[in-house]
Design a protein around this motif. Structure first.
Motif, PDB file in Angstrom:
ATOM      1  N   ALA A  36       0.824  -1.208   0.000  1.00  0.00           N
ATOM      2  CA  ALA A  36       0.000   0.000   0.000  1.00  0.00           C
ATOM      3  C   ALA A  36       0.861   1.261   0.000  1.00  0.00           C
ATOM      4  CB  ALA A  36      -0.928   0.003   1.215  1.00  0.00           C
ATOM      5  N   VAL A  37       1.989   1.210   0.712  1.00  0.00           N
ATOM      6  CA  VAL A  37       2.891   2.355   0.754  1.00  0.00           C
ATOM      7  C   VAL A  37       3.684   2.478  -0.536  1.00  0.00           C
ATOM      8  CG1 VAL A  37       4.928   3.275   1.956  1.00  0.00           C
ATOM      9  CG2 VAL A  37       3.033   2.364   3.252  1.00  0.00           C
ATOM     10  N   GLY A  38       3.947   1.364  -1.181  1.00  0.00           N
ATOM     11  CA  GLY A  38       4.655   1.410  -2.452  1.00  0.00           C
ATOM     12  C   GLY A  38       5.974   0.663  -2.463  1.00  0.00           C
ATOM     13  N   LEU A  39       6.240  -0.146  -1.451  1.00  0.00           N
ATOM     14  CA  LEU A  39       7.470  -0.928  -1.462  1.00  0.00           C
ATOM     15  C   LEU A  39       7.327  -2.078  -2.442  1.00  0.00           C
ATOM     16  CD1 LEU A  39       8.413  -1.221   2.304  1.00  0.00           C
ATOM     17  CD2 LEU A  39       9.413   0.266   0.604  1.00  0.00           C
ATOM     18  N   ARG A  40       8.373  -2.286  -3.209  1.00  0.00           N
ATOM     19  CA  ARG A  40       8.378  -3.373  -4.187  1.00  0.00           C
ATOM     20  C   ARG A  40       9.734  -4.072  -4.153  1.00  0.00           C
ATOM     21  NH1 ARG A  40       3.485  -2.715  -4.581  1.00  0.00           N
ATOM     22  NH2 ARG A  40       2.424  -1.557  -6.187  1.00  0.00           N
ATOM     23  N   GLY A  41       9.784  -5.273  -4.627  1.00  0.00           N
ATOM     24  CA  GLY A  41      11.037  -5.995  -4.816  1.00  0.00           C
ATOM     25  C   GLY A  41      11.770  -6.296  -3.522  1.00  0.00           C
ATOM     26  N   THR A  42      13.042  -5.920  -3.510  1.00  0.00           N
ATOM     27  CA  THR A  42      13.927  -6.255  -2.400  1.00  0.00           C
ATOM     28  C   THR A  42      13.478  -5.599  -1.097  1.00  0.00           C
ATOM     29  OG1 THR A  42      15.760  -6.408  -3.965  1.00  0.00           O
ATOM     30  CG2 THR A  42      16.326  -6.273  -1.651  1.00  0.00           C
ATOM     31  N   LEU A  43      13.042  -4.360  -1.149  1.00  0.00           N
ATOM     32  CA  LEU A  43      12.587  -3.697   0.074  1.00  0.00           C
ATOM     33  C   LEU A  43      11.382  -4.394   0.682  1.00  0.00           C
ATOM     34  CD1 LEU A  43      12.957   0.092  -0.786  1.00  0.00           C
ATOM     35  CD2 LEU A  43      14.298  -1.263   0.811  1.00  0.00           C
ATOM     36  N   LEU A  44      10.487  -4.893  -0.159  1.00  0.00           N
ATOM     37  CA  LEU A  44       9.326  -5.637   0.338  1.00  0.00           C
ATOM     38  C   LEU A  44       9.775  -6.914   1.046  1.00  0.00           C
ATOM     39  CD1 LEU A  44       6.270  -6.070   0.536  1.00  0.00           C
ATOM     40  CD2 LEU A  44       6.383  -7.125  -1.713  1.00  0.00           C
ATOM     41  N   HIS A  45      10.714  -7.628   0.450  1.00  0.00           N
ATOM     42  CA  HIS A  45      11.217  -8.858   1.055  1.00  0.00           C
ATOM     43  C   HIS A  45      11.923  -8.577   2.380  1.00  0.00           C
ATOM     44  CE1 HIS A  45      10.149 -11.400  -2.288  1.00  0.00           C
ATOM     45  NE2 HIS A  45      10.727 -10.541  -3.132  1.00  0.00           N
ATOM     46  N   VAL A  46      12.701  -7.505   2.428  1.00  0.00           N
ATOM     47  CA  VAL A  46      13.399  -7.146   3.665  1.00  0.00           C
ATOM     48  C   VAL A  46      12.400  -6.809   4.762  1.00  0.00           C
ATOM     49  CG1 VAL A  46      14.889  -5.392   4.710  1.00  0.00           C
ATOM     50  CG2 VAL A  46      15.520  -6.419   2.537  1.00  0.00           C
ATOM     51  N   ALA A  47      11.342  -6.087   4.423  1.00  0.00           N
ATOM     52  CA  ALA A  47      10.329  -5.727   5.424  1.00  0.00           C
ATOM     53  C   ALA A  47       9.652  -6.971   5.986  1.00  0.00           C
ATOM     54  CB  ALA A  47       9.298  -4.794   4.806  1.00  0.00           C
ATOM     55  N   ILE A  48       9.345  -7.938   5.140  1.00  0.00           N
ATOM     56  CA  ILE A  48       8.690  -9.170   5.599  1.00  0.00           C
ATOM     57  C   ILE A  48       9.633  -9.985   6.478  1.00  0.00           C
ATOM     58  CG2 ILE A  48       7.710 -11.361   4.820  1.00  0.00           C
ATOM     59  CD1 ILE A  48       6.627  -9.803   2.392  1.00  0.00           C
ATOM     60  N   VAL A  49      10.905 -10.062   6.111  1.00  0.00           N
ATOM     61  CA  VAL A  49      11.879 -10.800   6.923  1.00  0.00           C
ATOM     62  C   VAL A  49      12.061 -10.134   8.279  1.00  0.00           C
ATOM     63  CG1 VAL A  49      14.326 -11.415   7.084  1.00  0.00           C
ATOM     64  CG2 VAL A  49      13.068 -11.851   4.985  1.00  0.00           C
ATOM     65  N   GLN A  50      12.068  -8.802   8.311  1.00  0.00           N
ATOM     66  CA  GLN A  50      12.210  -8.104   9.582  1.00  0.00           C
ATOM     67  C   GLN A  50      11.027  -8.390  10.507  1.00  0.00           C
ATOM     68  OE1 GLN A  50      12.779  -4.006   8.598  1.00  0.00           O
ATOM     69  NE2 GLN A  50      15.004  -4.209   8.531  1.00  0.00           N
ATOM     70  N   VAL A  51       9.829  -8.466   9.959  1.00  0.00           N
ATOM     71  CA  VAL A  51       8.667  -8.784  10.787  1.00  0.00           C
ATOM     72  C   VAL A  51       8.800 -10.181  11.371  1.00  0.00           C
ATOM     73  CG1 VAL A  51       6.203  -9.267  10.706  1.00  0.00           C
ATOM     74  CG2 VAL A  51       7.089  -7.204   9.686  1.00  0.00           C
ATOM     75  N   ASN A  52       9.234 -11.147  10.566  1.00  0.00           N
ATOM     76  CA  ASN A  52       9.419 -12.506  11.087  1.00  0.00           C
ATOM     77  C   ASN A  52      10.473 -12.537  12.173  1.00  0.00           C
ATOM     78  OD1 ASN A  52       7.518 -14.006   9.740  1.00  0.00           O
ATOM     79  ND2 ASN A  52       8.822 -14.301   7.956  1.00  0.00           N
ATOM     80  N   TYR A  53      11.564 -11.807  11.988  1.00  0.00           N
ATOM     81  CA  TYR A  53      12.635 -11.775  12.973  1.00  0.00           C
ATOM     82  C   TYR A  53      12.145 -11.176  14.290  1.00  0.00           C
ATOM     83  CZ  TYR A  53      17.216 -10.893  14.993  1.00  0.00           C
ATOM     84  OH  TYR A  53      18.290 -10.866  15.821  1.00  0.00           O
ATOM     85  N   ILE A  54      11.383 -10.108  14.206  1.00  0.00           N
ATOM     86  CA  ILE A  54      10.853  -9.469  15.412  1.00  0.00           C
ATOM     87  C   ILE A  54       9.874 -10.403  16.128  1.00  0.00           C
ATOM     88  CG2 ILE A  54       9.384  -7.578  16.226  1.00  0.00           C
ATOM     89  CD1 ILE A  54      10.749  -5.849  14.045  1.00  0.00           C
ATOM     90  N   LEU A  55       9.034 -11.102  15.374  1.00  0.00           N
ATOM     91  CA  LEU A  55       8.091 -12.036  15.995  1.00  0.00           C
ATOM     92  C   LEU A  55       8.806 -13.181  16.699  1.00  0.00           C
ATOM     93  CD1 LEU A  55       5.289 -12.285  13.304  1.00  0.00           C
ATOM     94  CD2 LEU A  55       5.113 -11.285  15.561  1.00  0.00           C
ATOM     95  N   ILE A  56       9.872 -13.673  16.087  1.00  0.00           N
ATOM     96  CA  ILE A  56      10.626 -14.766  16.703  1.00  0.00           C
ATOM     97  C   ILE A  56      11.275 -14.295  17.997  1.00  0.00           C
ATOM     98  CG2 ILE A  56      12.666 -16.224  16.423  1.00  0.00           C
ATOM     99  CD1 ILE A  56      11.878 -16.448  13.452  1.00  0.00           C
ATOM    100  N   LEU A  57      11.899 -13.124  17.971  1.00  0.00           N
ATOM    101  CA  LEU A  57      12.518 -12.603  19.183  1.00  0.00           C
ATOM    102  C   LEU A  57      11.484 -12.352  20.270  1.00  0.00           C
ATOM    103  CD1 LEU A  57      15.200 -10.127  17.852  1.00  0.00           C
ATOM    104  CD2 LEU A  57      15.542 -12.371  18.852  1.00  0.00           C
ATOM    105  N   PHE A  58      10.349 -11.797  19.890  1.00  0.00           N
ATOM    106  CA  PHE A  58       9.296 -11.530  20.867  1.00  0.00           C
ATOM    107  C   PHE A  58       8.779 -12.815  21.491  1.00  0.00           C
ATOM    108  CE2 PHE A  58       4.809 -10.785  21.959  1.00  0.00           C
ATOM    109  CZ  PHE A  58       4.991  -9.799  22.935  1.00  0.00           C
ATOM    110  N   SER A  59       8.587 -13.847  20.684  1.00  0.00           N
ATOM    111  CA  SER A  59       8.067 -15.105  21.221  1.00  0.00           C
ATOM    112  C   SER A  59       9.095 -15.772  22.118  1.00  0.00           C
ATOM    113  CB  SER A  59       7.626 -16.024  20.105  1.00  0.00           C
ATOM    114  OG  SER A  59       8.745 -16.453  19.352  1.00  0.00           O
ATOM    115  N   LEU A  60      10.383 -15.617  21.830  1.00  0.00           N
ATOM    116  CA  LEU A  60      11.402 -16.210  22.685  1.00  0.00           C
ATOM    117  C   LEU A  60      11.467 -15.514  24.040  1.00  0.00           C
ATOM    118  CD1 LEU A  60      14.377 -16.799  20.225  1.00  0.00           C
ATOM    119  CD2 LEU A  60      12.930 -18.523  21.291  1.00  0.00           C
ATOM    120  N   TYR A  61      11.414 -14.175  24.031  1.00  0.00           N
ATOM    121  CA  TYR A  61      11.555 -13.443  25.282  1.00  0.00           C
ATOM    122  C   TYR A  61      10.291 -13.460  26.133  1.00  0.00           C
ATOM    123  CZ  TYR A  61      16.068 -11.740  23.797  1.00  0.00           C
ATOM    124  OH  TYR A  61      17.370 -11.680  23.404  1.00  0.00           O
TER     125      TYR A  61
END
Length: 65
Positions: A36-61
């Motif tokens: 919706a904001v306009g991220l495409r390609g590599t930036l979109l993939h990086v944003a999705i990976v960052q969300v997964n990383y944050i969720l994993i850290l949150f669930s561990l702690y």
């Protein structure tokens, strides 16, 4: 906490369902917002990976004693 008879109090099926919902809806919401904001390609993939990383850290702690 050490006196609980089970590590997962709600049961394995409920816990695995909650984990699946958490790890599927988080990246889906981030992907929708990024598109919706306009991220495409590599930036979109990086944003999705960052969300997964944050969720994993949150669930561990949150499950540490």
């Amino acid at each position: 906490m050490a006196l609980q008879p089970k590590i997962i109090a709600c049961g394995n099926s409920v816990a695995s369902f909650a984990m699946a919902i958490r790890f599927l809806t988080g990246p889906a919401v981030m992907a929708a917002a990024s598109i919706a904001v306009g991220l495409r390609g590599t930036l979109l993939h990086v944003a999705i990976v960052q969300v997964n990383y944050i969720l994993i850290l949150f669930s561990l702690y949150t499950h540490l004693p």
